[in-house]
Write a protein that holds these residues in place. Structure first.
Motif, PDB file in Angstrom:
ATOM      1  N   PRO A 191       1.193  -1.283   0.112  1.00 47.87           N
ATOM      2  CA  PRO A 191      -0.456  -0.029  -0.143  1.00 47.87           C
ATOM      3  C   PRO A 191       0.898   1.042  -0.007  1.00 47.87           C
ATOM      4  O   PRO A 191       0.316   2.252  -0.290  1.00 47.87           O
ATOM      5  N   HIS A 192       1.973   1.208   0.516  1.00 48.27           N
ATOM      6  CA  HIS A 192       2.717   2.581   0.250  1.00 48.27           C
ATOM      7  C   HIS A 192       3.063   2.868  -0.872  1.00 48.27           C
ATOM      8  O   HIS A 192       3.756   3.909  -1.523  1.00 48.27           O
ATOM      9  N   GLU A 193       3.123   1.235  -1.811  1.00 48.46           N
ATOM     10  CA  GLU A 193       3.548   2.248  -3.502  1.00 48.46           C
ATOM     11  C   GLU A 193       2.687   2.773  -4.479  1.00 48.46           C
ATOM     12  O   GLU A 193       2.959   3.205  -5.043  1.00 48.46           O
ATOM     13  N   VAL A 194       1.427   2.710  -3.605  1.00 50.58           N
ATOM     14  CA  VAL A 194       0.272   3.028  -4.005  1.00 50.58           C
ATOM     15  C   VAL A 194      -0.382   4.724  -3.731  1.00 50.58           C
ATOM     16  O   VAL A 194      -0.811   4.026  -2.994  1.00 50.58           O
ATOM     17  N   HIS A 214     -18.276   3.119  -2.956  1.00 51.40           N
ATOM     18  CA  HIS A 214     -17.588   3.613  -2.674  1.00 51.40           C
ATOM     19  C   HIS A 214     -15.773   3.344  -1.744  1.00 51.40           C
ATOM     20  O   HIS A 214     -15.737   3.713  -0.629  1.00 51.40           O
ATOM     21  N   PHE A 215     -14.641   3.057  -2.510  1.00 44.65           N
ATOM     22  CA  PHE A 215     -13.440   3.307  -1.718  1.00 44.65           C
ATOM     23  C   PHE A 215     -12.689   3.370  -2.709  1.00 44.65           C
ATOM     24  O   PHE A 215     -12.299   2.686  -3.514  1.00 44.65           O
ATOM     25  N   GLU A 216     -10.980   4.833  -1.987  1.00 43.23           N
ATOM     26  CA  GLU A 216     -10.790   4.939  -2.968  1.00 43.23           C
ATOM     27  C   GLU A 216      -9.031   5.366  -1.862  1.00 43.23           C
ATOM     28  O   GLU A 216      -9.330   5.644  -0.776  1.00 43.23           O
ATOM     29  N   ALA A 217      -8.134   5.481  -2.810  1.00 40.65           N
ATOM     30  CA  ALA A 217      -7.001   6.368  -1.714  1.00 40.65           C
ATOM     31  C   ALA A 217      -6.541   7.330  -2.227  1.00 40.65           C
ATOM     32  O   ALA A 217      -6.431   7.256  -3.827  1.00 40.65           O
ATOM     33  N   PHE A 218      -6.394   8.444  -1.644  1.00 47.76           N
ATOM     34  CA  PHE A 218      -5.722   9.357  -2.607  1.00 47.76           C
ATOM     35  C   PHE A 218      -4.884  10.176  -1.109  1.00 47.76           C
ATOM     36  O   PHE A 218      -4.411   9.634  -0.096  1.00 47.76           O
ATOM     37  N   HIS A 219      -4.674  11.756  -1.481  1.00 44.41           N
ATOM     38  CA  HIS A 219      -4.153  11.959  -0.789  1.00 44.41           C
ATOM     39  C   HIS A 219      -5.141  13.965  -0.371  1.00 44.41           C
ATOM     40  O   HIS A 219      -5.555  14.304  -1.098  1.00 44.41           O
ATOM     41  N   MET A 222      -0.398  16.669   2.168  1.00 41.54           N
ATOM     42  CA  MET A 222       0.333  15.177   1.715  1.00 41.54           C
ATOM     43  C   MET A 222       0.008  14.137   2.453  1.00 41.54           C
ATOM     44  O   MET A 222       0.832  13.437   2.186  1.00 41.54           O
ATOM     45  N   ALA A 223      -1.131  13.938   3.042  1.00 40.74           N
ATOM     46  CA  ALA A 223      -1.245  12.938   3.557  1.00 40.74           C
ATOM     47  C   ALA A 223      -2.189  11.799   3.207  1.00 40.74           C
ATOM     48  O   ALA A 223      -3.154  11.995   2.870  1.00 40.74           O
ATOM     49  N   PRO A 224      -1.514  10.401   2.941  1.00 37.00           N
ATOM     50  CA  PRO A 224      -2.065   9.605   2.012  1.00 37.00           C
ATOM     51  C   PRO A 224      -3.606   9.569   2.648  1.00 37.00           C
ATOM     52  O   PRO A 224      -3.036   9.228   4.495  1.00 37.00           O
ATOM     53  N   VAL A 225      -4.317   8.991   2.544  1.00 36.50           N
ATOM     54  CA  VAL A 225      -5.857   8.813   2.733  1.00 36.50           C
ATOM     55  C   VAL A 225      -6.567   7.959   1.791  1.00 36.50           C
ATOM     56  O   VAL A 225      -6.125   7.549   0.744  1.00 36.50           O
ATOM     57  N   TYR A 226      -7.371   7.388   3.166  1.00 32.00           N
ATOM     58  CA  TYR A 226      -8.813   6.200   2.171  1.00 32.00           C
ATOM     59  C   TYR A 226      -9.847   6.959   2.668  1.00 32.00           C
ATOM     60  O   TYR A 226      -9.841   7.810   3.851  1.00 32.00           O
ATOM     61  N   MET A 227     -10.872   6.440   1.596  1.00 29.82           N
ATOM     62  CA  MET A 227     -11.877   7.298   2.153  1.00 29.82           C
ATOM     63  C   MET A 227     -13.323   6.117   1.638  1.00 29.82           C
ATOM     64  O   MET A 227     -13.124   6.093   0.278  1.00 29.82           O
TER      65      MET A 227
END
Length: 308
Positions: A191-194, A214-219, A222-227
């Motif tokens: 997950p650190h690479e995504v 819906h589920f996704e990863a974005f920023h 500068m903070a990486p989050v999931y929503m």
């Protein structure tokens, strides 16, 4: 060379002053113009044929949409909408003469006198609107088609809800589930690479309606989050009749969010950017996943209910 102006071999900058503009607008010879046809149609009672003639005259020859002020015309009386005037580089698409800045005030006045049905009449809207109010209504007409809610790729398909449900099932192969409670697991190795990712959409049939999870990863900054968030397949006023909760947890800890599903009238990106859903930082999501925190294994539990 066609009469009334130079050939449009190159883009010519207009130097018409305001005094020239008034004179040019009023002095255009309409004898060869399609506006004579409009004047004839309006001289008596407008039958269906005459109305079709007027409607045809109000269509832009380039985009084929109805024209709204400012409507421009070339010296030969051919018209074009303001958007397409720029698109064709100020060159008449019919006779290739320079368009200049001559307004077709007669056609604008004709349009002002018309009342037309909504373009979505066939879908159930039977209201009649003044010509210049029609466009504003149609942007928010409750009968207008919905856009496909699938977020994994840009999809241009539109339609009513039953059509979109079949489209999601057959074309996008989304997961379809019945029931108002759910447990969904999202897994991602490395997950650190995504930096940005969107998981497959899930659709729930609940209370005879459909809800998109819906589920996704974005920023965020500068903070990486999931929503995770829910969208309702219907209009906003119907969406407000429902509520939902989302919950994630692990290692004896729990994180919960409750809200109202957003209508699919709001795009997926609009909902995501408004942060209207369950947002969890990557480090916390990996903590809830257990293990060595090198793989995302996040279980999202949820419930949908109808407000009384």
């Amino acid at each position: 060379m066609a009469p009334g102006g130079g050939s449009c071999k190159e883009v010519i900058e207009s130097r018409v002053t305001f005094s020239d503009y008034d004179m040019a607008t009023s002095s255009v010879d309409l004898r060869g113009s399609p506006l004579r046809k409009t004047a004839t149609a309006l001289s008596g009672n407008l039958g269906s044929t005459s109305m079709n003639d007027v409607h045809e005259l109000l269509e832009c020859p380039v985009c084929v949409n109805l024209m709204y002020p400012p409507i421009y015309q070339c010296p030969n009386g051919h018209t074009v909408c303001s958007t397409c005037k720029t698109r064709v580089h100020n060159c008449c698409p019919t006779c290739r003469n320079e368009l200049g800045n001559i307004r077709c005030l007669a056609l604008e006045k004709v349009a002002k006198s018309l009342e037309l049905p909504c373009s979505y009449q066939i879908l159930g809207c039977h209201d009649i609107f003044p010509y210049y109010s029609k466009l504003k209504h149609e942007k928010n007409c409750r009968y207008r088609p919905y856009s496909c809610p699938y977020a994994g790729a840009e999809c241009s398909v539109t339609g009513d809800i039953p059509f979109l449900v079949m489209h999601l099932k057959n074309d996008h192969r989304v997961d379809m589930h019945d029931g108002c409670t759910f447990n969904h697991r999202y897994v991602k190795s490395n997950p650190h690479e995504v930096e940005n990712a969107t998981w497959m959409l899930t659709v729930f049939n609940c209370f005879g309606r459909q809800f998109c999870l819906h589920f996704e990863a974005f920023h965020i900054g500068m903070a990486p989050v999931y929503m995770a968030f829910l969208r309702f397949m219907g209009d906003e006023d119907e969406a407000r009749q429902f509520s939902y909760s989302l919950e994630v947890g692990g290692s004896g800890r729990k994180f919960m969010w409750q809200g109202v599903p957003r209508s699919i009238r709001d795009s997926h990106r609009k909902v995501r950017d408004s942060q209207d859903g369950l947002i969890i930082q990557r480090n916390l999501a990996l903590y809830f996943s257990g293990g060595d925190r090198q793989e995302l294994k996040l279980k999202v539990a949820g419930r949908i209910w109808k407000e009384q």
